[in-house]
Write a protein that holds these residues in place. Structure first.
Motif, PDB file in Angstrom:
ATOM      1  N   ASN A 162       0.815  -1.215   0.000  1.00  0.00           N
ATOM      2  CA  ASN A 162       0.000   0.000   0.000  1.00  0.00           C
ATOM      3  C   ASN A 162       0.844   1.257   0.000  1.00  0.00           C
ATOM      4  O   ASN A 162       0.421   2.289  -0.511  1.00  0.00           O
ATOM      5  CB  ASN A 162      -0.937   0.010   1.220  1.00  0.00           C
ATOM      6  CG  ASN A 162      -2.147  -0.857   0.999  1.00  0.00           C
ATOM      7  OD1 ASN A 162      -2.692  -0.892  -0.087  1.00  0.00           O
ATOM      8  ND2 ASN A 162      -2.564  -1.558   2.026  1.00  0.00           N
ATOM      9  N   ALA A 163       2.034   1.179   0.568  1.00  0.00           N
ATOM     10  CA  ALA A 163       2.916   2.344   0.622  1.00  0.00           C
ATOM     11  C   ALA A 163       3.761   2.508  -0.640  1.00  0.00           C
ATOM     12  O   ALA A 163       4.025   3.625  -1.071  1.00  0.00           O
ATOM     13  CB  ALA A 163       3.832   2.253   1.847  1.00  0.00           C
ATOM     14  N   HIS A 164       4.165   1.373  -1.233  1.00  0.00           N
ATOM     15  CA  HIS A 164       5.149   1.443  -2.317  1.00  0.00           C
ATOM     16  C   HIS A 164       4.745   0.704  -3.587  1.00  0.00           C
ATOM     17  O   HIS A 164       5.504   0.709  -4.560  1.00  0.00           O
ATOM     18  CB  HIS A 164       6.495   0.878  -1.832  1.00  0.00           C
ATOM     19  CG  HIS A 164       6.974   1.503  -0.562  1.00  0.00           C
ATOM     20  ND1 HIS A 164       7.417   2.806  -0.490  1.00  0.00           N
ATOM     21  CD2 HIS A 164       7.037   1.012   0.698  1.00  0.00           C
ATOM     22  CE1 HIS A 164       7.742   3.093   0.762  1.00  0.00           C
ATOM     23  NE2 HIS A 164       7.527   2.015   1.500  1.00  0.00           N
ATOM     24  N   GLY A 165       3.602   0.035  -3.595  1.00  0.00           N
ATOM     25  CA  GLY A 165       3.220  -0.767  -4.749  1.00  0.00           C
ATOM     26  C   GLY A 165       4.055  -2.034  -4.818  1.00  0.00           C
ATOM     27  O   GLY A 165       5.003  -2.228  -4.046  1.00  0.00           O
ATOM     28  N   PHE A 166       3.690  -2.898  -5.742  1.00  0.00           N
ATOM     29  CA  PHE A 166       4.409  -4.175  -5.884  1.00  0.00           C
ATOM     30  C   PHE A 166       5.856  -3.944  -6.306  1.00  0.00           C
ATOM     31  O   PHE A 166       6.779  -4.511  -5.724  1.00  0.00           O
ATOM     32  CB  PHE A 166       3.694  -5.055  -6.916  1.00  0.00           C
ATOM     33  CG  PHE A 166       4.295  -6.421  -7.057  1.00  0.00           C
ATOM     34  CD1 PHE A 166       3.961  -7.439  -6.174  1.00  0.00           C
ATOM     35  CD2 PHE A 166       5.184  -6.707  -8.088  1.00  0.00           C
ATOM     36  CE1 PHE A 166       4.511  -8.718  -6.299  1.00  0.00           C
ATOM     37  CE2 PHE A 166       5.738  -7.972  -8.231  1.00  0.00           C
ATOM     38  CZ  PHE A 166       5.405  -8.978  -7.331  1.00  0.00           C
ATOM     39  N   ASP A 188      10.179  -5.071  -1.592  1.00  0.00           N
ATOM     40  CA  ASP A 188      10.941  -6.316  -1.701  1.00  0.00           C
ATOM     41  C   ASP A 188      10.740  -7.137  -0.430  1.00  0.00           C
ATOM     42  O   ASP A 188      10.226  -6.645   0.580  1.00  0.00           O
ATOM     43  CB  ASP A 188      12.428  -6.069  -2.005  1.00  0.00           C
ATOM     44  CG  ASP A 188      13.171  -5.357  -0.900  1.00  0.00           C
ATOM     45  OD1 ASP A 188      13.037  -5.745   0.271  1.00  0.00           O
ATOM     46  OD2 ASP A 188      13.916  -4.405  -1.205  1.00  0.00           O
ATOM     47  N   THR A 189      11.114  -8.392  -0.505  1.00  0.00           N
ATOM     48  CA  THR A 189      10.849  -9.319   0.599  1.00  0.00           C
ATOM     49  C   THR A 189      11.614  -8.934   1.858  1.00  0.00           C
ATOM     50  O   THR A 189      11.128  -9.173   2.969  1.00  0.00           O
ATOM     51  CB  THR A 189      11.182 -10.766   0.191  1.00  0.00           C
ATOM     52  OG1 THR A 189      12.563 -10.850  -0.179  1.00  0.00           O
ATOM     53  CG2 THR A 189      10.315 -11.219  -0.974  1.00  0.00           C
ATOM     54  N   ASN A 190      12.797  -8.329   1.722  1.00  0.00           N
ATOM     55  CA  ASN A 190      13.551  -7.894   2.902  1.00  0.00           C
ATOM     56  C   ASN A 190      12.789  -6.816   3.661  1.00  0.00           C
ATOM     57  O   ASN A 190      12.734  -6.831   4.895  1.00  0.00           O
ATOM     58  CB  ASN A 190      14.937  -7.373   2.510  1.00  0.00           C
ATOM     59  CG  ASN A 190      15.855  -8.472   2.029  1.00  0.00           C
ATOM     60  OD1 ASN A 190      15.615  -9.653   2.276  1.00  0.00           O
ATOM     61  ND2 ASN A 190      16.906  -8.092   1.324  1.00  0.00           N
ATOM     62  N   LYS A 191      12.214  -5.857   2.927  1.00  0.00           N
ATOM     63  CA  LYS A 191      11.432  -4.793   3.568  1.00  0.00           C
ATOM     64  C   LYS A 191      10.231  -5.374   4.299  1.00  0.00           C
ATOM     65  O   LYS A 191       9.879  -4.932   5.393  1.00  0.00           O
ATOM     66  CB  LYS A 191      10.934  -3.789   2.521  1.00  0.00           C
ATOM     67  CG  LYS A 191      11.984  -2.875   1.966  1.00  0.00           C
ATOM     68  CD  LYS A 191      11.318  -1.932   0.957  1.00  0.00           C
ATOM     69  CE  LYS A 191      12.311  -1.028   0.289  1.00  0.00           C
ATOM     70  NZ  LYS A 191      11.663  -0.169  -0.729  1.00  0.00           N
TER      71      LYS A 191
END
Length: 200
Positions: A38-42, A46-49
């Motif tokens: 929701n904040a950054h789109g797909f 990334d999975t780390n975030k």
């Protein structure tokens, strides 16, 4: 004998605790992914975030999900279920059509970047396209009930797609882009949602 029973009870309690903990880890990762999408789109996630936002080391992510698309689909399923529950609750309260429309639009607005990503990925990624089709089939099945004819399902699909597109259009501000208010769109959406409620 009592000691053996006590040991079995302790093992069972420990197993139940582990199962709850595992379920909680998955829920935390999915919630964190929803926030990231929701904040950054797909594309901007990334999975780390996702793992860090959930409070886990990055490698924890891969114990639960195979990749970013896998967790995106889990978030989509949660989004779908939340919308279903919201609509069912309002329908049970016999909420007026405008209240239904505003609630559904609000749900779309709360997931604006996620919904944008969903529309884009459904064009680019076969797994997401298949998941969206499956989600729509579940909606049709809930409304139509078992054994519905193809023509009945087609009629309902037209209704559902109109609702979905109008919700996204209002949530995205497309009426404002045209210099128009949302009043007519909400009125039309309310009528479509009322029709859907009657079909149930």
């Amino acid at each position: 004998m009592a000691d053996a029973e006590s040991a079995r009870d302790a093992q069972a309690a420990q197993g139940a605790k582990r199962a709850r903990s595992k379920g909680e880890t998955r829920r935390r990762l999915t919630r964190a992914a929803a926030e990231e999408f929701n904040a950054h789109g797909f594309a901007g996630t990334d999975t780390n975030k996702i793992a860090r936002r959930a409070g886990f080391a990055p490698q924890t992510f891969y114990r639960w999900f195979k990749d970013k698309t896998d967790i995106f689909l889990a978030v989509y399923r949660d989004w779908e279920e939340a919308e279903r529950e919201m609509f069912a609750g309002l329908a049970a309260q016999k909420a007026p059509p405008l209240k239904l429309a505003e609630a559904v639009i609000s749900h779309h607005r709360n997931y604006l970047l996620f919904r944008r990503s969903l529309r884009q990925l459904a064009v680019e990624d076969e797994a997401v396209r298949a998941a969206r089709a499956e989600s729509r089939r579940r909606q049709l099945s809930r409304v139509a009930g078992p054994g519905a004819s193809k023509s009945r399902l087609a009629e309902l699909a037209v209704l559902l797609l109109q609702i979905e597109r109008l919700c996204d259009g209002v949530a995205e501000g497309e009426f404002a882009d045209l210099g128009l208010g949302e009043k007519e769109a909400k009125k039309t959406l309310g009528a479509l949602l009322e029709e859907l409620r009657r079909q149930h």
